[in-house]
Design a protein around this motif. Structure first.
Motif, mmCIF file in Angstrom:
data_model
loop_
_atom_site.group_PDB
_atom_site.id
_atom_site.type_symbol
_atom_site.label_atom_id
_atom_site.label_comp_id
_atom_site.label_asym_id
_atom_site.label_seq_id
_atom_site.Cartn_x
_atom_site.Cartn_y
_atom_site.Cartn_z
ATOM 1 N N ILE A 85 31.523 48.741 41.727
ATOM 2 C CA ILE A 85 30.682 48.807 40.473
ATOM 3 C C ILE A 85 29.424 48.146 40.354
ATOM 4 O O ILE A 85 28.260 48.670 40.391
ATOM 5 C CB ILE A 85 31.568 48.510 39.189
ATOM 6 C CG1 ILE A 85 32.534 49.387 38.988
ATOM 7 C CG2 ILE A 85 30.679 48.335 37.996
ATOM 8 C CD1 ILE A 85 33.757 48.957 37.881
ATOM 9 N N ALA A 86 29.487 46.887 40.859
ATOM 10 C CA ALA A 86 28.306 45.850 41.175
ATOM 11 C C ALA A 86 27.355 46.451 42.164
ATOM 12 O O ALA A 86 26.011 46.696 42.045
ATOM 13 C CB ALA A 86 28.588 44.352 41.338
ATOM 14 N N ARG A 133 35.166 42.482 34.087
ATOM 15 C CA ARG A 133 34.009 41.909 33.218
ATOM 16 C C ARG A 133 33.540 40.681 33.637
ATOM 17 O O ARG A 133 32.158 40.343 33.858
ATOM 18 C CB ARG A 133 34.497 41.899 31.855
ATOM 19 C CG ARG A 133 33.351 41.962 30.823
ATOM 20 C CD ARG A 133 33.700 42.115 29.346
ATOM 21 N NE ARG A 133 34.356 43.366 29.072
ATOM 22 C CZ ARG A 133 33.787 44.399 28.707
ATOM 23 N NH1 ARG A 133 32.414 44.675 28.889
ATOM 24 N NH2 ARG A 133 34.576 45.595 28.667
ATOM 25 N N ARG A 134 34.429 39.600 33.934
ATOM 26 C CA ARG A 134 33.913 38.416 34.087
ATOM 27 C C ARG A 134 33.252 38.476 35.697
ATOM 28 O O ARG A 134 32.297 37.575 35.931
ATOM 29 C CB ARG A 134 35.329 37.456 34.259
ATOM 30 C CG ARG A 134 35.866 36.991 32.918
ATOM 31 C CD ARG A 134 37.229 36.478 32.979
ATOM 32 N NE ARG A 134 36.771 35.004 33.518
ATOM 33 C CZ ARG A 134 37.757 34.208 34.092
ATOM 34 N NH1 ARG A 134 38.894 34.268 34.087
ATOM 35 N NH2 ARG A 134 37.263 32.860 34.401
ATOM 36 N N LEU A 135 33.806 38.946 36.516
ATOM 37 C CA LEU A 135 33.343 39.168 37.970
ATOM 38 C C LEU A 135 31.809 39.720 38.034
ATOM 39 O O LEU A 135 30.832 39.341 38.651
ATOM 40 C CB LEU A 135 34.051 39.897 38.869
ATOM 41 C CG LEU A 135 35.563 39.311 39.430
ATOM 42 C CD1 LEU A 135 36.422 40.244 39.923
ATOM 43 C CD2 LEU A 135 35.077 38.230 40.188
ATOM 44 N N LEU A 136 31.539 40.793 37.072
ATOM 45 C CA LEU A 136 30.391 41.204 36.907
ATOM 46 C C LEU A 136 29.354 40.359 36.175
ATOM 47 O O LEU A 136 28.146 40.780 36.355
ATOM 48 C CB LEU A 136 30.536 42.708 36.152
ATOM 49 C CG LEU A 136 31.172 43.780 36.850
ATOM 50 C CD1 LEU A 136 31.479 44.953 35.931
ATOM 51 C CD2 LEU A 136 30.301 44.190 38.133
ATOM 52 N N ALA A 137 29.744 39.433 35.465
ATOM 53 C CA ALA A 137 29.013 38.550 34.798
ATOM 54 C C ALA A 137 28.781 37.366 35.754
ATOM 55 O O ALA A 137 28.012 36.507 35.494
ATOM 56 C CB ALA A 137 29.807 37.910 33.658
ATOM 57 N N ALA A 152 38.091 34.477 43.273
ATOM 58 C CA ALA A 152 37.165 35.589 43.722
ATOM 59 C C ALA A 152 35.824 35.744 42.922
ATOM 60 O O ALA A 152 35.671 35.165 41.871
ATOM 61 C CB ALA A 152 37.677 36.866 43.296
ATOM 62 N N ARG A 153 34.729 35.988 43.709
ATOM 63 C CA ARG A 153 33.436 36.043 43.113
ATOM 64 C C ARG A 153 32.765 37.385 43.822
ATOM 65 O O ARG A 153 33.049 37.581 45.121
ATOM 66 C CB ARG A 153 32.764 34.773 43.521
ATOM 67 C CG ARG A 153 31.148 34.821 43.114
ATOM 68 C CD ARG A 153 30.776 33.405 43.360
ATOM 69 N NE ARG A 153 29.160 33.851 42.981
ATOM 70 C CZ ARG A 153 28.233 32.674 43.086
ATOM 71 N NH1 ARG A 153 28.515 31.544 43.891
ATOM 72 N NH2 ARG A 153 26.792 32.830 42.963
ATOM 73 N N VAL A 154 32.189 38.211 42.949
ATOM 74 C CA VAL A 154 31.226 39.212 43.508
ATOM 75 C C VAL A 154 29.759 38.622 43.736
ATOM 76 O O VAL A 154 29.303 38.115 42.621
ATOM 77 C CB VAL A 154 31.165 40.347 42.449
ATOM 78 C CG1 VAL A 154 30.124 41.548 42.996
ATOM 79 C CG2 VAL A 154 32.420 40.899 42.489
ATOM 80 N N TRP A 155 29.237 38.683 45.027
ATOM 81 C CA TRP A 155 27.817 38.045 45.044
ATOM 82 C C TRP A 155 26.800 38.668 44.850
ATOM 83 O O TRP A 155 25.761 38.457 44.576
ATOM 84 C CB TRP A 155 27.905 37.480 46.777
ATOM 85 C CG TRP A 155 28.815 36.352 46.929
ATOM 86 C CD1 TRP A 155 30.246 36.529 47.185
ATOM 87 C CD2 TRP A 155 28.568 34.964 46.921
ATOM 88 N NE1 TRP A 155 30.843 35.059 47.185
ATOM 89 C CE2 TRP A 155 29.947 34.230 46.925
ATOM 90 C CE3 TRP A 155 27.540 34.281 46.422
ATOM 91 C CZ2 TRP A 155 29.888 33.015 46.899
ATOM 92 C CZ3 TRP A 155 27.427 32.834 46.319
ATOM 93 C CH2 TRP A 155 28.746 32.370 46.628
ATOM 94 N N GLU A 160 21.729 43.643 35.226
ATOM 95 C CA GLU A 160 22.555 43.930 33.983
ATOM 96 C C GLU A 160 23.839 44.724 34.403
ATOM 97 O O GLU A 160 23.921 45.722 34.918
ATOM 98 C CB GLU A 160 21.657 44.854 32.774
ATOM 99 C CG GLU A 160 20.501 44.159 32.385
ATOM 100 C CD GLU A 160 20.926 42.913 31.607
ATOM 101 O OE1 GLU A 160 22.023 42.853 31.033
ATOM 102 O OE2 GLU A 160 20.043 42.039 31.343
ATOM 103 N N PRO A 161 25.059 44.126 33.913
ATOM 104 C CA PRO A 161 26.196 44.807 34.146
ATOM 105 C C PRO A 161 26.364 46.273 33.503
ATOM 106 O O PRO A 161 25.824 46.541 32.237
ATOM 107 C CB PRO A 161 27.301 43.988 33.755
ATOM 108 C CG PRO A 161 26.645 43.166 32.839
ATOM 109 C CD PRO A 161 25.239 42.904 33.186
#
Length: 322
Positions: A85-86, A133-137, A152-155, A160-161
């Motif tokens: 999604i990101a 939602r937390r990862l997208l933030a 986990a982290r999305v880099w 804007e999510p």
């Protein structure tokens, strides 16, 4: 109210759907919705491309916003969905509209894990939505519940999510998901049933949030053709959720739905030949407060449908300023 086109991966090769999406944009459709299946509903359909690859292609080759209904928890770990999604949202800001649902065994059984009952799937869905939602933030997330996440982290994040919609078919589920969803997507149903789903969503905390509807239809110039293609391609739609969500193989779905007749489909598939009928039906949905309707032509002739509705349905709706 916007009218979009539904790209049914269960029925068509991804390349044909990509061409159809471009044709839909040319015809005046305002958005596209992608299914996200691993398996088709019927052996007669015989397709199922990977939605996330296709979404990148359709966002790159059209200017349409693109929705997708996806199921985190089994086949997709929520961290992987958050990353997908990101990435798409970073490349195409403001155009991806992901909707999270509890899924069907047809697509999720392949992991080999037991298929949970609906109540458990709904709780897992809420957990996954929170994780995504937390990862997208930009947070680092560790979570231990019905789904497990470790540091986990999305880099690569968008500026804007995107909004996270929820998919719901019943008033009970609509009310439950309203606490975390930014919008609702459901399917066409008799007005009384659809109104009950939408009202439950609003009562549960969804007041003021957008509502999208995927509308299954079977259009053809003649009644016999419209009825025949609905039965051939989408008769499984008449199965109750206890079967629709629990059967694991297309062969099982075919066997369970083989005795369904056209009359059994009419409450969940619009089977009409007159384009004016669709103008009136869509106008009624606008009056119910629906913000976007994605039209799913279940027949094999997508091109004739897109051209006809682009010429005879969409302009009539625009003149009504819905």
């Amino acid at each position: 109210m916007q009218v979009g086109y539904h790209a049914s991966h269960e029925q068509f090769a991804p390349s044909r759907l990509l061409t159809a999406a471009a044709r839909a944009e040319q015809a005046g459709f305002a958005a596209v919705l992608s299914s996200d299946h691993l398996a088709p509903w019927s052996l007669r359909q015989g397709e199922s491309g990977l939605a996330w690859s296709w979404l990148g292609a359709v966002l790159a080759t059209t200017s349409l916003p693109a929705g997708v209904v996806t199921a985190p928890g089994d086949r997709y770990h929520p961290v992987i969905l958050a990353q997908a999604i990101a990435t798409l949202t970073e490349m195409f800001p403001g155009r991806l509209v992901p909707a999270l649902g509890s899924g069907q065994a047809l697509n999720e059984h392949v992991t080999g894990r037991p298929w949970p009952p609906k109540a458990v799937r709904n709780r897992r869905l809420a957990e996954c939505a929170t994780v995504i939602r937390r990862l997208l933030a930009g947070e680092e997330v560790t979570h231990d519940g019905l789904v497990s996440v470790q540091a986990a982290r999305v880099w690569s994040l968008p500026a804007e999510p995107p909004p996270l919609f929820a998919a719901a078919l019943s008033p009970a589920t609509a009310r439950e998901v309203a606490s975390w969803a930014d919008g609702l997507i459901t399917v066409n149903a008799p007005d009384r049933d659809l109104t009950a789903v939408v009202e439950a969503f609003r009562e549960g905390g969804g007041e003021g949030k957008p509502v999208h509807v995927q509308a299954h239809l079977s259009w053809a110039p003649g009644t016999e053709e419209a009825e025949a293609q609905a039965l051939d391609q989408w008769r499984a739609n008449a199965l109750p959720p206890i079967l629709n969500e629990e059967l694991a193989l297309p062969e099982q779905v075919d066997a369970a739905s083989q005795h369904i007749g056209v009359d059994g489909l009419r409450s969940s598939v619009w089977i009409e030949t007159d384009p004016e009928w669709y103008v009136e039906r869509l106008a009624a949905y606008a009056e119910l407060g629906v913000d976007r309707v994605y039209l799913h032509q279940v027949g094999r002739d997508q091109e004739r449908f897109l051209d006809t509705f682009g010429e005879r349905v969409l302009p009539r709706l625009q003149r009504r300023d819905l």
